[in-house]
Design an enzyme around this catalytic site. Sequence first.
Site, PDB file in Angstrom:
ATOM      1  N   CYS A 193      -5.366   8.514   8.523  1.00  0.00           N
ATOM      2  CA  CYS A 193      -5.684   8.101   9.894  1.00  0.00           C
ATOM      3  C   CYS A 193      -5.308   9.195  10.890  1.00  0.00           C
ATOM      4  O   CYS A 193      -4.276   9.849  10.737  1.00  0.00           O
ATOM      5  CB  CYS A 193      -4.886   6.847  10.261  1.00  0.00           C
ATOM      6  SG  CYS A 193      -5.407   5.361   9.400  1.00  0.00           S
ATOM      7  N   ARG A 223      -4.058  10.189   3.181  1.00  0.00           N
ATOM      8  CA  ARG A 223      -2.858  10.968   3.444  1.00  0.00           C
ATOM      9  C   ARG A 223      -2.031  11.177   2.165  1.00  0.00           C
ATOM     10  O   ARG A 223      -1.516  12.244   1.872  1.00  0.00           O
ATOM     11  CB  ARG A 223      -2.033  10.133   4.436  1.00  0.00           C
ATOM     12  CG  ARG A 223      -0.864  10.842   4.969  1.00  0.00           C
ATOM     13  CD  ARG A 223      -1.296  11.735   6.072  1.00  0.00           C
ATOM     14  NE  ARG A 223      -0.284  12.681   6.424  1.00  0.00           N
ATOM     15  CZ  ARG A 223      -0.554  13.881   6.884  1.00  0.00           C
ATOM     16  NH1 ARG A 223      -1.793  14.281   7.029  1.00  0.00           N
ATOM     17  NH2 ARG A 223       0.403  14.702   7.209  1.00  0.00           N
ATOM     18  N   LYS A 233       0.831  -1.206   0.000  1.00  0.00           N
ATOM     19  CA  LYS A 233       0.000   0.000   0.000  1.00  0.00           C
ATOM     20  C   LYS A 233       0.864   1.254   0.000  1.00  0.00           C
ATOM     21  O   LYS A 233       0.671   2.152  -0.819  1.00  0.00           O
ATOM     22  CB  LYS A 233      -0.916   0.023   1.233  1.00  0.00           C
ATOM     23  CG  LYS A 233      -1.567   1.366   1.501  1.00  0.00           C
ATOM     24  CD  LYS A 233      -2.432   1.362   2.740  1.00  0.00           C
ATOM     25  CE  LYS A 233      -1.801   1.858   4.004  1.00  0.00           C
ATOM     26  NZ  LYS A 233      -1.581   3.311   4.112  1.00  0.00           N
ATOM     27  N   ASN A 234       1.827   1.310   0.933  1.00  0.00           N
ATOM     28  CA  ASN A 234       2.558   2.569   1.089  1.00  0.00           C
ATOM     29  C   ASN A 234       3.549   2.842  -0.041  1.00  0.00           C
ATOM     30  O   ASN A 234       4.044   3.957  -0.163  1.00  0.00           O
ATOM     31  CB  ASN A 234       3.226   2.629   2.470  1.00  0.00           C
ATOM     32  CG  ASN A 234       2.190   2.848   3.572  1.00  0.00           C
ATOM     33  OD1 ASN A 234       1.040   3.190   3.282  1.00  0.00           O
ATOM     34  ND2 ASN A 234       2.573   2.643   4.812  1.00  0.00           N
ATOM     35  N   ARG A 293      -9.356   0.249   3.703  1.00  0.00           N
ATOM     36  CA  ARG A 293      -8.450   1.202   3.037  1.00  0.00           C
ATOM     37  C   ARG A 293      -7.080   0.585   2.805  1.00  0.00           C
ATOM     38  O   ARG A 293      -6.346   1.008   1.919  1.00  0.00           O
ATOM     39  CB  ARG A 293      -8.255   2.431   3.940  1.00  0.00           C
ATOM     40  CG  ARG A 293      -9.214   3.556   3.703  1.00  0.00           C
ATOM     41  CD  ARG A 293      -8.750   4.779   4.476  1.00  0.00           C
ATOM     42  NE  ARG A 293      -7.305   4.906   4.355  1.00  0.00           N
ATOM     43  CZ  ARG A 293      -6.479   5.235   5.349  1.00  0.00           C
ATOM     44  NH1 ARG A 293      -6.955   5.496   6.528  1.00  0.00           N
ATOM     45  NH2 ARG A 293      -5.197   5.321   5.159  1.00  0.00           N
ATOM     46  N   ARG A 304       0.624  14.899  12.383  1.00  0.00           N
ATOM     47  CA  ARG A 304       0.938  14.702  10.973  1.00  0.00           C
ATOM     48  C   ARG A 304       1.164  16.002  10.181  1.00  0.00           C
ATOM     49  O   ARG A 304       0.500  16.245   9.166  1.00  0.00           O
ATOM     50  CB  ARG A 304      -0.126  13.822  10.292  1.00  0.00           C
ATOM     51  CG  ARG A 304      -0.416  12.551  11.067  1.00  0.00           C
ATOM     52  CD  ARG A 304      -1.142  11.513  10.284  1.00  0.00           C
ATOM     53  NE  ARG A 304      -0.259  10.734   9.429  1.00  0.00           N
ATOM     54  CZ  ARG A 304      -0.628   9.695   8.716  1.00  0.00           C
ATOM     55  NH1 ARG A 304      -1.877   9.296   8.741  1.00  0.00           N
ATOM     56  NH2 ARG A 304       0.224   9.046   7.958  1.00  0.00           N
ATOM     57  N   ASP A 310       3.771   0.692  12.295  1.00  0.00           N
ATOM     58  CA  ASP A 310       2.528   0.154  11.707  1.00  0.00           C
ATOM     59  C   ASP A 310       2.225  -1.273  12.182  1.00  0.00           C
ATOM     60  O   ASP A 310       1.133  -1.778  11.938  1.00  0.00           O
ATOM     61  CB  ASP A 310       2.609   0.174  10.176  1.00  0.00           C
ATOM     62  CG  ASP A 310       2.761   1.591   9.645  1.00  0.00           C
ATOM     63  OD1 ASP A 310       2.415   2.533  10.374  1.00  0.00           O
ATOM     64  OD2 ASP A 310       3.243   1.748   8.512  1.00  0.00           O
TER      65      ASP A 310
HETATM   66  N1  EPU Z   1       6.747  14.664  10.462  1.00  0.00           N
HETATM   67  C1  EPU Z   1       6.910  16.016  10.699  1.00  0.00           C
HETATM   68  N2  EPU Z   1       6.890  16.879   9.636  1.00  0.00           N
HETATM   69  C2  EPU Z   1       6.726  16.433   8.355  1.00  0.00           C
HETATM   70  C3  EPU Z   1       6.570  15.052   8.107  1.00  0.00           C
HETATM   71  C4  EPU Z   1       6.575  14.176   9.194  1.00  0.00           C
HETATM   72  O1  EPU Z   1       7.055  16.445  11.838  1.00  0.00           O
HETATM   73  O2  EPU Z   1       6.726  17.262   7.434  1.00  0.00           O
HETATM   74  C5  EPU Z   1       6.763  13.728  11.606  1.00  0.00           C
HETATM   75  C6  EPU Z   1       5.418  13.000  11.784  1.00  0.00           C
HETATM   76  O3  EPU Z   1       4.515  13.766  12.526  1.00  0.00           O
HETATM   77  C7  EPU Z   1       5.852  11.711  12.457  1.00  0.00           C
HETATM   78  C8  EPU Z   1       7.245  11.450  11.870  1.00  0.00           C
HETATM   79  O4  EPU Z   1       7.676  12.689  11.329  1.00  0.00           O
HETATM   80  O5  EPU Z   1       5.980  11.910  13.818  1.00  0.00           O
HETATM   81  C9  EPU Z   1       7.307  10.408  10.784  1.00  0.00           C
HETATM   82  O6  EPU Z   1       6.358  10.716   9.778  1.00  0.00           O
HETATM   83  P1  EPU Z   1       6.522  10.237   8.261  1.00  0.00           P
HETATM   84  O7  EPU Z   1       6.469  11.444   7.413  1.00  0.00           O
HETATM   85  O8  EPU Z   1       7.668   9.312   8.153  1.00  0.00           O
HETATM   86  O9  EPU Z   1       5.179   9.419   8.037  1.00  0.00           O
HETATM   87  P2  EPU Z   1       4.214   9.466   6.786  1.00  0.00           P
HETATM   88  O10 EPU Z   1       5.013   9.548   5.540  1.00  0.00           O
HETATM   89  O11 EPU Z   1       3.120  10.441   7.013  1.00  0.00           O
HETATM   90  C10 EPU Z   1       4.277   6.891   6.357  1.00  0.00           C
HETATM   91  C11 EPU Z   1       3.247   5.810   6.238  1.00  0.00           C
HETATM   92  C12 EPU Z   1       2.685   5.514   7.616  1.00  0.00           C
HETATM   93  C13 EPU Z   1       3.813   5.091   8.549  1.00  0.00           C
HETATM   94  C14 EPU Z   1       4.899   6.180   8.580  1.00  0.00           C
HETATM   95  C15 EPU Z   1       6.111   5.807   9.410  1.00  0.00           C
HETATM   96  C16 EPU Z   1       2.332   6.225   4.055  1.00  0.00           C
HETATM   97  C17 EPU Z   1       1.194   6.686   3.231  1.00  0.00           C
HETATM   98  N3  EPU Z   1       2.181   6.278   5.361  1.00  0.00           N
HETATM   99  O12 EPU Z   1       3.582   8.023   6.877  1.00  0.00           O
HETATM  100  O13 EPU Z   1       1.811   4.420   7.435  1.00  0.00           O
HETATM  101  O14 EPU Z   1       3.319   4.905   9.854  1.00  0.00           O
HETATM  102  O15 EPU Z   1       5.326   6.466   7.228  1.00  0.00           O
HETATM  103  O16 EPU Z   1       6.670   4.634   8.917  1.00  0.00           O
HETATM  104  O17 EPU Z   1       3.352   5.809   3.535  1.00  0.00           O
HETATM  105  C18 EPU Z   1      -0.041   3.083   7.895  1.00  0.00           C
HETATM  106  O18 EPU Z   1       0.219   2.453   6.849  1.00  0.00           O
HETATM  107  O19 EPU Z   1      -0.868   2.679   8.756  1.00  0.00           O
HETATM  108  C19 EPU Z   1       0.639   4.335   8.143  1.00  0.00           C
HETATM  109  C20 EPU Z   1       0.173   5.243   8.981  1.00  0.00           C
END
Ligand code: EPU
Length: 422
Positions: A116, A92, A22-23, A396, A121, A304
């Site tokens: 979610c 997202r 998915k991701n 999802r 975020r 996750d």
């Molecule tokens: N963060 C910031 N600023 C930013 C971006 C992130 O402060 O501009 C913080 C976030 O708040 C968090 C940390 O950095 O505390 C890590 O966030 P990251 O950006 O790595 O997460 P993401 O890209 O929003 C993806 C996956 C998530 C998974 C995380 C961590 C996707 C669509 N989502 O989220 O997957 O938990 O990486 O591995 O790729 C899930 O599949 O259930 C899911 C939530």
Amino acid sequence: MEVLEIKGGNQLSGTIRISGAKNSSVALIPASILTDEEVTLTNVPEIKDTDSLTDILEFLGAGVNRSTESMVIKPGSIDNKCIPEEYAKKLRASYYFMGAMLGKYKHAELYFPGGCSIGERPINLHLKGFEALGATVTNDGNKYIVDAKDLIGADIYLDIASVGATINIMLAAVLAKGTTVIENAAKEPEIVDVAVLLQSMGANISGAGTSTISITGVDRLHGCFHEVIPDRIEAGTYIIIGALAGNYLKIDNVIPKHLEALISKLEDMGVELDVGDDYIIVNRPDAYGTINIKTLGYPGFPTDLQQPFSVLLTQASGTSKIVETIWENRFMHIPYLNKMGADIETGHMSCRIYGPTPLTGADVEATDLRAGAAMVAAGLIANGTTTISNINHILRGYENIVTKLSDVGADIKIKEIEEEKN
Ligand code: EPU
């Protein structure tokens, strides 16, 4: 309203085949618009998140031909228009269109993304990256307008190794002038998968999968064929379910290297695993040892899988501790586990689990995607019937979850029930 109804206690045997990640898919689909030529993606999971991205592609004017697990995207006819709020809010990953549109058209307009509610975020690091490349970002209410005359390669340091920011900056940088270096980049396999797609399209990227990624812009990208990697989180979820209820349960089409942190923790707990080249066979042990886990970016223990893993820890003899370091709201499933009979105390981004506790079926909720997976895992070992509401979150992210689990012996079905009126 649709709910998932699970009658617990069955042993699970047979094979579960893992779908495409998915991701990865949610980034690969927006990435495909960086060319005007045809991009074929295979092993794309048929889940609501990929449906929502297909809707966005079609809204923008791309041709999309979708058959089982494959997508042929013809982005030549896209209009660079604002992606409306109702599309952006569905997931997202709609924000990957920001990097892709900026990279291709030097202009992107998009409403704040959904997804979610597992924490605050923010997307400040994505925007910081776009600005470093020369874009200006304006925030008009809930809408971002990102605009650049030219995108020029830059050195970008991420204070947090963010998956989303790393991918979004790669998407914006592949057609920029000169070289972009992302320091403290995230190292998740999904980032490597996106880099492989971009390389197949003609991009010049090195270092994906390490904390320094270097991207030298090219003038144009071309069409390609790309197979999405297996979903390590879906695989991990079913491996945990196998550790709870498996009797020779084979999880097929996996990359075991992507699951090392989970495998190591399961072995520490005494779970029997047979790890092959592209499969893992798992059996429920007679007893589980306690362990502590701390979630970290890859290759650490994935956030996750923390929620489904907590269900396993309710069955361990003694006290286990989970420390969550990525998302502040990833314990919303705990009150429901306690309702089912678990004994878990939550603190600030941590919890202590006292076990073993038998679980009993109850009415529970999928408060987010992985909380939903935890509820499914709990329902499968509970005495009696568990009814999970808000299952949209689960659908999802998990392709054919009901069929996959029924085929290995689970008693699980989607049921229509009347909503309670207040
Ligand atoms: N963060 C910031 N600023 C930013 C971006 C992130 O402060 O501009 C913080 C976030 O708040 C968090 C940390 O950095 O505390 C890590 O966030 P990251 O950006 O790595 O997460 P993401 O890209 O929003 C993806 C996956 C998530 C998974 C995380 C961590 C996707 C669509 N989502 O989220 O997957 O938990 O990486 O591995 O790729 C899930 O599949 O259930 C899911 C939530």
